[in-house]
Motif scaffolding. Structure first.
Motif, PDB file in Angstrom:
ATOM      1  N   TRP A 168       0.825  -1.206   0.000  1.00 45.71           N
ATOM      2  CA  TRP A 168       0.000   0.000   0.000  1.00 45.71           C
ATOM      3  C   TRP A 168       0.862   1.261   0.000  1.00 45.71           C
ATOM      4  N   TYR A 169       0.382   2.292  -0.685  1.00 48.98           N
ATOM      5  CA  TYR A 169       0.842   3.666  -0.443  1.00 48.98           C
ATOM      6  C   TYR A 169      -0.300   4.345   0.298  1.00 48.98           C
ATOM      7  N   GLY A 170      -0.144   4.591   1.573  1.00 48.59           N
ATOM      8  CA  GLY A 170      -1.249   5.152   2.349  1.00 48.59           C
ATOM      9  C   GLY A 170      -2.442   4.222   2.282  1.00 48.59           C
TER      10      GLY A 170
ATOM     11  N   HIS B 176      -4.185   0.645  -2.232  1.00 45.81           N
ATOM     12  CA  HIS B 176      -3.735  -0.743  -2.290  1.00 45.81           C
ATOM     13  C   HIS B 176      -3.161  -1.021  -3.687  1.00 45.81           C
ATOM     14  N   VAL B 177      -1.870  -1.221  -3.797  1.00 51.68           N
ATOM     15  CA  VAL B 177      -1.200  -1.269  -5.099  1.00 51.68           C
ATOM     16  C   VAL B 177      -0.735  -2.678  -5.479  1.00 51.68           C
ATOM     17  N   LEU B 178      -0.233  -3.430  -4.512  1.00 53.86           N
ATOM     18  CA  LEU B 178       0.182  -4.816  -4.785  1.00 53.86           C
ATOM     19  C   LEU B 178      -0.862  -5.761  -4.221  1.00 53.86           C
TER      20      LEU B 178
ATOM     21  N   GLY C 209       6.269  -5.323 -17.429  1.00 58.58           N
ATOM     22  CA  GLY C 209       4.872  -4.928 -17.294  1.00 58.58           C
ATOM     23  C   GLY C 209       4.688  -3.471 -17.656  1.00 58.58           C
ATOM     24  N   ARG C 210       3.422  -3.113 -17.821  1.00 57.88           N
ATOM     25  CA  ARG C 210       3.121  -1.736 -18.237  1.00 57.88           C
ATOM     26  C   ARG C 210       3.450  -0.738 -17.133  1.00 57.88           C
ATOM     27  N   ASN C 211       3.471   0.538 -17.499  1.00 55.56           N
ATOM     28  CA  ASN C 211       3.604   1.610 -16.517  1.00 55.56           C
ATOM     29  C   ASN C 211       2.526   1.455 -15.464  1.00 55.56           C
ATOM     30  N   GLY C 212       2.937   1.579 -14.208  1.00 56.88           N
ATOM     31  CA  GLY C 212       1.962   1.536 -13.126  1.00 56.88           C
ATOM     32  C   GLY C 212       1.536   0.142 -12.720  1.00 56.88           C
ATOM     33  N   ALA C 213       2.157  -0.886 -13.286  1.00 56.62           N
ATOM     34  CA  ALA C 213       1.770  -2.267 -12.965  1.00 56.62           C
ATOM     35  C   ALA C 213       2.149  -2.666 -11.542  1.00 56.62           C
ATOM     36  N   GLY C 214       3.189  -2.005 -11.010  1.00 54.68           N
ATOM     37  CA  GLY C 214       3.614  -2.311  -9.645  1.00 54.68           C
ATOM     38  C   GLY C 214       5.028  -2.864  -9.542  1.00 54.68           C
ATOM     39  N   LYS C 215       5.832  -2.670 -10.592  1.00 58.13           N
ATOM     40  CA  LYS C 215       7.185  -3.233 -10.602  1.00 58.13           C
ATOM     41  C   LYS C 215       8.093  -2.520  -9.587  1.00 58.13           C
ATOM     42  N   THR C 216       8.119  -1.190  -9.668  1.00 57.10           N
ATOM     43  CA  THR C 216       8.944  -0.419  -8.733  1.00 57.10           C
ATOM     44  C   THR C 216       8.477  -0.653  -7.303  1.00 57.10           C
ATOM     45  N   THR C 217       7.173  -0.684  -7.116  1.00 54.75           N
ATOM     46  CA  THR C 217       6.622  -0.891  -5.770  1.00 54.75           C
ATOM     47  C   THR C 217       7.056  -2.251  -5.225  1.00 54.75           C
ATOM     48  N   THR C 218       7.131  -3.244  -6.083  1.00 58.83           N
ATOM     49  CA  THR C 218       7.600  -4.572  -5.657  1.00 58.83           C
ATOM     50  C   THR C 218       9.044  -4.501  -5.151  1.00 58.83           C
TER      51      THR C 218
ATOM     52  N   PRO D 162      17.814   2.672  -7.301  1.00 57.78           N
ATOM     53  CA  PRO D 162      16.540   3.230  -7.758  1.00 57.78           C
ATOM     54  C   PRO D 162      16.642   3.825  -9.151  1.00 57.78           C
ATOM     55  N   GLU D 163      15.494   3.963  -9.783  1.00 58.30           N
ATOM     56  CA  GLU D 163      15.450   4.489 -11.141  1.00 58.30           C
ATOM     57  C   GLU D 163      16.094   5.877 -11.221  1.00 58.30           C
ATOM     58  N   GLU D 164      15.889   6.676 -10.185  1.00 61.53           N
ATOM     59  CA  GLU D 164      16.426   8.052 -10.212  1.00 61.53           C
ATOM     60  C   GLU D 164      17.894   8.087  -9.777  1.00 61.53           C
TER      61      GLU D 164
ATOM     62  N   ASP E 114      16.364  -0.875 -10.949  1.00 64.79           N
ATOM     63  CA  ASP E 114      15.119  -0.335 -11.494  1.00 64.79           C
ATOM     64  C   ASP E 114      15.394   0.441 -12.782  1.00 64.79           C
ATOM     65  N   GLU E 115      15.038  -0.126 -13.893  1.00 62.29           N
ATOM     66  CA  GLU E 115      15.192   0.478 -15.221  1.00 62.29           C
ATOM     67  C   GLU E 115      16.558   1.136 -15.437  1.00 62.29           C
ATOM     68  N   PRO E 116      17.615   0.332 -15.338  1.00 59.08           N
ATOM     69  CA  PRO E 116      18.953   0.912 -15.461  1.00 59.08           C
ATOM     70  C   PRO E 116      19.246   1.486 -16.841  1.00 59.08           C
TER      71      PRO E 116
ATOM     72  N   GLU F 127      12.393  -3.725 -16.112  1.00 59.72           N
ATOM     73  CA  GLU F 127      12.681  -3.231 -17.464  1.00 59.72           C
ATOM     74  C   GLU F 127      11.410  -2.924 -18.254  1.00 59.72           C
ATOM     75  N   GLN F 128      11.481  -1.911 -19.041  1.00 59.39           N
ATOM     76  CA  GLN F 128      10.434  -1.648 -20.041  1.00 59.39           C
ATOM     77  C   GLN F 128      10.847  -2.260 -21.379  1.00 59.39           C
ATOM     78  N   ASN F 129      12.165  -2.300 -21.567  1.00 58.89           N
ATOM     79  CA  ASN F 129      12.732  -2.712 -22.843  1.00 58.89           C
ATOM     80  C   ASN F 129      12.981  -4.227 -22.816  1.00 58.89           C
TER      81      ASN F 129
HETATM   82  P1  ATP Z   1       6.530   2.609 -13.762  1.00 60.03           P
HETATM   83  O1  ATP Z   1       7.348   2.085 -14.879  1.00 60.03           O
HETATM   84  O2  ATP Z   1       5.557   3.658 -14.191  1.00 60.03           O
HETATM   85  O3  ATP Z   1       7.314   2.975 -12.538  1.00 60.03           O
HETATM   86  P2  ATP Z   1       5.661   0.372 -12.220  1.00 60.03           P
HETATM   87  O4  ATP Z   1       5.175  -0.938 -12.712  1.00 60.03           O
HETATM   88  O5  ATP Z   1       7.012   0.394 -11.602  1.00 60.03           O
HETATM   89  O6  ATP Z   1       5.567   1.398 -13.388  1.00 60.03           O
HETATM   90  P3  ATP Z   1       4.785   1.453  -9.758  1.00 60.03           P
HETATM   91  O7  ATP Z   1       5.681   2.636  -9.799  1.00 60.03           O
HETATM   92  O8  ATP Z   1       5.137   0.340  -8.863  1.00 60.03           O
HETATM   93  O9  ATP Z   1       4.575   0.898 -11.215  1.00 60.03           O
HETATM   94  O10 ATP Z   1       3.318   1.966  -9.413  1.00 60.03           O
HETATM   95  C1  ATP Z   1       2.241   1.102  -9.097  1.00 60.03           C
HETATM   96  C2  ATP Z   1       1.024   1.934  -8.719  1.00 60.03           C
HETATM   97  O11 ATP Z   1       1.301   2.660  -7.523  1.00 60.03           O
HETATM   98  C3  ATP Z   1       0.627   2.965  -9.757  1.00 60.03           C
HETATM   99  O12 ATP Z   1      -0.771   2.997  -9.808  1.00 60.03           O
HETATM  100  C4  ATP Z   1       1.181   4.262  -9.199  1.00 60.03           C
HETATM  101  O13 ATP Z   1       0.385   5.343  -9.611  1.00 60.03           O
HETATM  102  C5  ATP Z   1       1.083   4.055  -7.716  1.00 60.03           C
HETATM  103  N1  ATP Z   1       2.147   4.784  -6.992  1.00 60.03           N
HETATM  104  C6  ATP Z   1       3.460   4.753  -7.256  1.00 60.03           C
HETATM  105  N2  ATP Z   1       4.154   5.517  -6.375  1.00 60.03           N
HETATM  106  C7  ATP Z   1       3.246   6.046  -5.539  1.00 60.03           C
HETATM  107  C8  ATP Z   1       3.315   6.925  -4.403  1.00 60.03           C
HETATM  108  N3  ATP Z   1       4.490   7.389  -3.968  1.00 60.03           N
HETATM  109  N4  ATP Z   1       2.147   7.253  -3.811  1.00 60.03           N
HETATM  110  C9  ATP Z   1       0.973   6.759  -4.247  1.00 60.03           C
HETATM  111  N5  ATP Z   1       0.828   5.940  -5.289  1.00 60.03           N
HETATM  112  C10 ATP Z   1       1.952   5.571  -5.936  1.00 60.03           C
END
Ligand code: ATP
Length: 235
Positions: A15-17, A20-22, A39-48, A87-89, A160-162, A192-194
């Motif tokens: 969760w972010y707050g 519920h993301v994962l 996976g697509r943008n926002g799929a939850g890869k970075t959060t994992t 991290p990606e950044e 994360d997306e090197p 990875e996206q690529n």
């Molecule tokens: P991306 O390539 O865009 O980073 P991703 O698969 O890594 O894609 P995540 O960054 O894990 O996706 O994001 C998963 C979900 O969590 C998305 O819906 C995103 O909007 C949300 N999210 C990401 N970071 C935060 C945050 N700091 N606060 C709230 N929601 C977030």
């Protein structure tokens, strides 16, 4: 094939707050393996990745590293087990030199690379040793971010997306670096996206969609599954 996993993630929720993301991430990584999360943008890869190293506020489920359950542990203690996150950044300190950036993180485990070993792996960094972080190219920053984690002694590296935003020749260099780390026994989880790049370095691919792992594709079967993959990634 029979090796016990180094990392086992089971039914991971995050969760972010209140958000519920994962929703049940399940996958494993064997010692010395390179796996990707696709996976697509926002799929939850970075959060994992953030959940695995313990910097996500709320987590549930199970994440076992080398037999130790880490779900209730503080990130500092998770790092001490030998996990490192790039991290990606990238997190380079722009006012510090390359050398100072490398010396910054604590050694969490014996057996981390020395600065000389890091300079052997990344000769560019050696040349730039006294340069400020801001003066580096994107590729050099990525190498610095990876080098810094290698110094800590981490054995499981989360990248994360090197390759994001880097020129093809630098992407190839990152690919060779990952292959080299694998050959030295490091275990790597790569977001990875690529997927064409992912294909050059990985053993297995896990497809993440809406906070779940929905498929696993062995690298040798990636080409045969290309239509399926295009559908998953929406490309
Ligand atoms: P991306 O390539 O865009 O980073 P991703 O698969 O890594 O894609 P995540 O960054 O894990 O996706 O994001 C998963 C979900 O969590 C998305 O819906 C995103 O909007 C949300 N999210 C990401 N970071 C935060 C945050 N700091 N606060 C709230 N929601 C977030």
């Amino acid at each position: 094939a029979g090796a016990a996993p180094l990392l086992t993630v089971q039914g991971l929720e995050g969760w972010y707050g209140e958000s519920h993301v994962l929703h049940g991430i399940t996958f494993d990584v064997k010692p010395g393996e390179v796996v990707t999360l696709l996976g697509r943008n926002g799929a939850g890869k970075t959060t994992t990745l953030r959940a695995i190293i313990g910097i996500l506020g709320k987590r549930k489920g199970s994440i076992r590293y080398d037999g130790t359950e880490t779900i209730g542990m503080a990130s500092r203690n998770i790092a001490k087990l030998g996990l490192g996150y790039v991290p990606e950044e990238r997190g380079i300190f722009s006012s510090l030199s390359v050398y100072e950036n490398l010396m910054l993180p604590p050694r969490v485990k014996p057996g981390g690379m020395t600065v000389d070993q890091i300079y052997t792996l990344f000769p560019n960094l050696k040349e730039r040793s006294g340069s400020q972080g801001t003066k580096l190219s994107g590729g050099e920053q990525q190498m610095l971010a990876i080098g810094r984690i290698l110094r800590t002694g981490a054995k499981l590296i989360l990248l994360d997306e090197p390759t994001e935003g880097l020129a093809p020749v630098i992407v190839q260099q990152i690919g060779r670096t990952i292959a080299r780390l694998k050959s030295e026994g490091y275990t790597i989880i790569l977001v990875e996206q690529n997927f064409r790049f992912a294909q050059t370095v990985a053993d297995r691919h896990f497809v993440v969609e809406q906070g779940r792992v929905i498929d696993m594709i062995p690298n040798a079967e990636l080409d045969a599954n290309i239509d399926k993959l295009h559908t998953y990634l929406g490309v």
